[in-house]
Design a protein around this motif. Sequence first.
Motif, PDB file in Angstrom:
ATOM      1  N   GLN A  80       0.187  -9.298 -10.604  1.00 43.91           N
ATOM      2  CA  GLN A  80      -0.795  -8.948 -11.616  1.00 43.91           C
ATOM      3  C   GLN A  80      -0.143  -8.434 -12.893  1.00 43.91           C
ATOM      4  OE1 GLN A  80      -3.246  -5.989  -9.749  1.00 43.91           O
ATOM      5  NE2 GLN A  80      -2.359  -4.349 -10.955  1.00 43.91           N
ATOM      6  N   ILE A  81       1.130  -8.064 -12.857  1.00 50.84           N
ATOM      7  CA  ILE A  81       1.849  -7.596 -14.043  1.00 50.84           C
ATOM      8  C   ILE A  81       2.714  -8.734 -14.562  1.00 50.84           C
ATOM      9  CG2 ILE A  81       3.495  -5.918 -14.963  1.00 50.84           C
ATOM     10  CD1 ILE A  81       0.848  -4.665 -14.065  1.00 50.84           C
ATOM     11  N   LEU A  82       2.457  -9.132 -15.804  1.00 49.86           N
ATOM     12  CA  LEU A  82       3.217 -10.198 -16.449  1.00 49.86           C
ATOM     13  C   LEU A  82       3.999  -9.608 -17.615  1.00 49.86           C
ATOM     14  CD1 LEU A  82       0.449 -12.954 -16.600  1.00 49.86           C
ATOM     15  CD2 LEU A  82       2.213 -12.646 -14.855  1.00 49.86           C
ATOM     16  N   ILE A  83       5.235 -10.090 -17.787  1.00 47.44           N
ATOM     17  CA  ILE A  83       6.128  -9.528 -18.795  1.00 47.44           C
ATOM     18  C   ILE A  83       6.712 -10.638 -19.669  1.00 47.44           C
ATOM     19  CG2 ILE A  83       8.303  -8.281 -19.147  1.00 47.44           C
ATOM     20  CD1 ILE A  83       7.774  -6.810 -16.565  1.00 47.44           C
ATOM     21  N   CYS A  84       6.854 -10.320 -20.959  1.00 48.93           N
ATOM     22  CA  CYS A  84       7.562 -11.189 -21.901  1.00 48.93           C
ATOM     23  C   CYS A  84       8.531 -10.318 -22.688  1.00 48.93           C
ATOM     24  CB  CYS A  84       6.582 -11.880 -22.856  1.00 48.93           C
ATOM     25  SG  CYS A  84       7.426 -12.907 -24.074  1.00 48.93           S
ATOM     26  N   ASN A  85       9.818 -10.678 -22.650  1.00 46.48           N
ATOM     27  CA  ASN A  85      10.842  -9.901 -23.352  1.00 46.48           C
ATOM     28  C   ASN A  85      11.330 -10.557 -24.638  1.00 46.48           C
ATOM     29  OD1 ASN A  85      11.029  -7.727 -21.497  1.00 46.48           O
ATOM     30  ND2 ASN A  85      12.122  -9.079 -20.096  1.00 46.48           N
ATOM     31  N   ASN A  86      10.828 -11.735 -24.945  1.00 42.83           N
ATOM     32  CA  ASN A  86      11.276 -12.445 -26.152  1.00 42.83           C
ATOM     33  C   ASN A  86      10.090 -13.060 -26.896  1.00 42.83           C
ATOM     34  OD1 ASN A  86      10.680 -14.362 -24.245  1.00 42.83           O
ATOM     35  ND2 ASN A  86      12.560 -15.522 -24.503  1.00 42.83           N
ATOM     36  N   GLY A 105     -12.490 -11.663 -21.323  1.00 45.89           N
ATOM     37  CA  GLY A 105     -12.767 -13.029 -20.897  1.00 45.89           C
ATOM     38  C   GLY A 105     -12.019 -13.333 -19.627  1.00 45.89           C
ATOM     39  N   PRO A 106     -12.597 -14.163 -18.815  1.00 38.15           N
ATOM     40  CA  PRO A 106     -11.968 -14.452 -17.520  1.00 38.15           C
ATOM     41  C   PRO A 106     -10.740 -15.353 -17.657  1.00 38.15           C
ATOM     42  CG  PRO A 106     -13.931 -15.788 -17.796  1.00 38.15           C
ATOM     43  CD  PRO A 106     -13.853 -14.876 -18.992  1.00 38.15           C
ATOM     44  N   VAL A 107      -9.674 -14.945 -16.993  1.00 40.05           N
ATOM     45  CA  VAL A 107      -8.462 -15.757 -16.896  1.00 40.05           C
ATOM     46  C   VAL A 107      -8.071 -15.758 -15.426  1.00 40.05           C
ATOM     47  CG1 VAL A 107      -6.062 -16.030 -17.579  1.00 40.05           C
ATOM     48  CG2 VAL A 107      -7.704 -15.072 -19.204  1.00 40.05           C
ATOM     49  N   ASN A 108      -8.028 -16.938 -14.841  1.00 46.78           N
ATOM     50  CA  ASN A 108      -7.662 -17.051 -13.427  1.00 46.78           C
ATOM     51  C   ASN A 108      -6.220 -17.525 -13.343  1.00 46.78           C
ATOM     52  OD1 ASN A 108      -7.322 -17.627 -10.724  1.00 46.78           O
ATOM     53  ND2 ASN A 108      -9.338 -18.564 -10.486  1.00 46.78           N
ATOM     54  N   MET A 109      -5.334 -16.620 -12.978  1.00 48.07           N
ATOM     55  CA  MET A 109      -3.907 -16.941 -12.908  1.00 48.07           C
ATOM     56  C   MET A 109      -3.581 -17.929 -11.790  1.00 48.07           C
ATOM     57  SD  MET A 109      -2.290 -15.658 -15.386  1.00 48.07           S
ATOM     58  CE  MET A 109      -0.660 -16.014 -14.779  1.00 48.07           C
ATOM     59  N   ASP A 110      -4.531 -18.185 -10.902  1.00 50.26           N
ATOM     60  CA  ASP A 110      -4.313 -19.126  -9.810  1.00 50.26           C
ATOM     61  C   ASP A 110      -4.747 -20.543 -10.170  1.00 50.26           C
ATOM     62  OD1 ASP A 110      -3.315 -17.108  -8.112  1.00 50.26           O
ATOM     63  OD2 ASP A 110      -5.362 -16.519  -7.577  1.00 50.26           O
ATOM     64  N   MET A 142       3.391 -19.414 -15.066  1.00 46.31           N
ATOM     65  CA  MET A 142       3.603 -18.732 -16.343  1.00 46.31           C
ATOM     66  C   MET A 142       2.286 -18.618 -17.093  1.00 46.31           C
ATOM     67  SD  MET A 142       7.105 -20.456 -17.816  1.00 46.31           S
ATOM     68  CE  MET A 142       6.451 -22.109 -17.858  1.00 46.31           C
ATOM     69  N   LEU A 143       2.268 -17.742 -18.074  1.00 48.49           N
ATOM     70  CA  LEU A 143       1.136 -17.607 -18.976  1.00 48.49           C
ATOM     71  C   LEU A 143       1.687 -17.679 -20.387  1.00 48.49           C
ATOM     72  CD1 LEU A 143      -1.939 -16.767 -19.397  1.00 48.49           C
ATOM     73  CD2 LEU A 143      -0.995 -14.498 -19.801  1.00 48.49           C
ATOM     74  N   ASN A 144       1.233 -18.655 -21.157  1.00 51.59           N
ATOM     75  CA  ASN A 144       1.607 -18.760 -22.573  1.00 51.59           C
ATOM     76  C   ASN A 144       0.446 -18.264 -23.409  1.00 51.59           C
ATOM     77  OD1 ASN A 144       4.287 -20.076 -22.633  1.00 51.59           O
ATOM     78  ND2 ASN A 144       3.203 -21.657 -21.497  1.00 51.59           N
ATOM     79  N   ALA A 145       0.735 -17.397 -24.360  1.00 53.42           N
ATOM     80  CA  ALA A 145      -0.300 -16.818 -25.212  1.00 53.42           C
ATOM     81  C   ALA A 145       0.002 -17.119 -26.672  1.00 53.42           C
ATOM     82  CB  ALA A 145      -0.363 -15.314 -25.001  1.00 53.42           C
ATOM     83  N   ARG A 195       1.134 -14.248 -36.654  1.00 56.22           N
ATOM     84  CA  ARG A 195       1.132 -15.189 -35.524  1.00 56.22           C
ATOM     85  C   ARG A 195       1.944 -14.591 -34.382  1.00 56.22           C
ATOM     86  NH1 ARG A 195      -0.460 -20.366 -36.498  1.00 56.22           N
ATOM     87  NH2 ARG A 195      -0.937 -20.838 -38.656  1.00 56.22           N
ATOM     88  N   ILE A 196       1.380 -14.686 -33.182  1.00 52.06           N
ATOM     89  CA  ILE A 196       2.048 -14.192 -31.984  1.00 52.06           C
ATOM     90  C   ILE A 196       2.141 -15.335 -30.980  1.00 52.06           C
ATOM     91  CG2 ILE A 196       1.942 -12.546 -30.071  1.00 52.06           C
ATOM     92  CD1 ILE A 196       2.284 -11.188 -32.807  1.00 52.06           C
ATOM     93  N   GLN A 197       3.311 -15.507 -30.385  1.00 54.38           N
ATOM     94  CA  GLN A 197       3.500 -16.498 -29.324  1.00 54.38           C
ATOM     95  C   GLN A 197       4.373 -15.841 -28.264  1.00 54.38           C
ATOM     96  OE1 GLN A 197       6.351 -18.450 -28.026  1.00 54.38           O
ATOM     97  NE2 GLN A 197       4.824 -19.218 -26.622  1.00 54.38           N
ATOM     98  N   ALA A 198       3.876 -15.870 -27.025  1.00 52.65           N
ATOM     99  CA  ALA A 198       4.635 -15.229 -25.952  1.00 52.65           C
ATOM    100  C   ALA A 198       4.467 -16.011 -24.654  1.00 52.65           C
ATOM    101  CB  ALA A 198       4.146 -13.792 -25.745  1.00 52.65           C
ATOM    102  N   THR A 199       5.531 -16.068 -23.878  1.00 55.55           N
ATOM    103  CA  THR A 199       5.510 -16.668 -22.554  1.00 55.55           C
ATOM    104  C   THR A 199       5.764 -15.560 -21.540  1.00 55.55           C
ATOM    105  OG1 THR A 199       6.301 -18.788 -23.398  1.00 55.55           O
ATOM    106  CG2 THR A 199       6.560 -18.385 -21.028  1.00 55.55           C
TER     107      THR A 199
END
Length: 181
Positions: A21-27, A100-105, A139-142, A172-176
Amino acid sequence: MKNTCLFMLFILLSCSVNAQQILICNNAKASFFSSTVMEDIEGKSAAGGSVIDTKSGNIIFKVKNTSFQFKKKLMQEHFNENYMESDKYPVSEFKGTIKGPVNMDVDGTYKVSIEGNLNIHGISKAYKTQADLVVGKGMLNANAVFKVKIADHGIEIPTLVFKNIAEYVEVRIQATYLPKK
């Protein structure tokens, strides 16, 4: 003994679920663009850090102001010394919630609203914007784009260069994001 083994299995499974449930992006990439008749100004950073709690929808995003790069060295100096006062305010930060709903599965694209407070130059202001979240391959791309009025954050533009810098900048923000390990 059987109960102890079942209890340990339950603990291991719940740890695995919590880690997912915890997602991280360092770059994370953050950029801003100011366009006027006199000059275009763009700053780019690929050194943002962000964390999303997919269960609560909470998100935090931070970027060091000195990590922004410009085409002209003088722009970078003015940005850090005169406008952002990076020695005094080293980090810009957003803390908010994904609405808003986001289903990581389930792989797919989710259009969501993000609400929270953006702290730039020591001044926090509420913002609401839309974002595209793409779930795939674990992954989750935002991606998000929004406008910031620089005067709302106490950034003063000298009258000498007032026509060179727009009243609003496009951010503009882009993160993986990957699951926390």
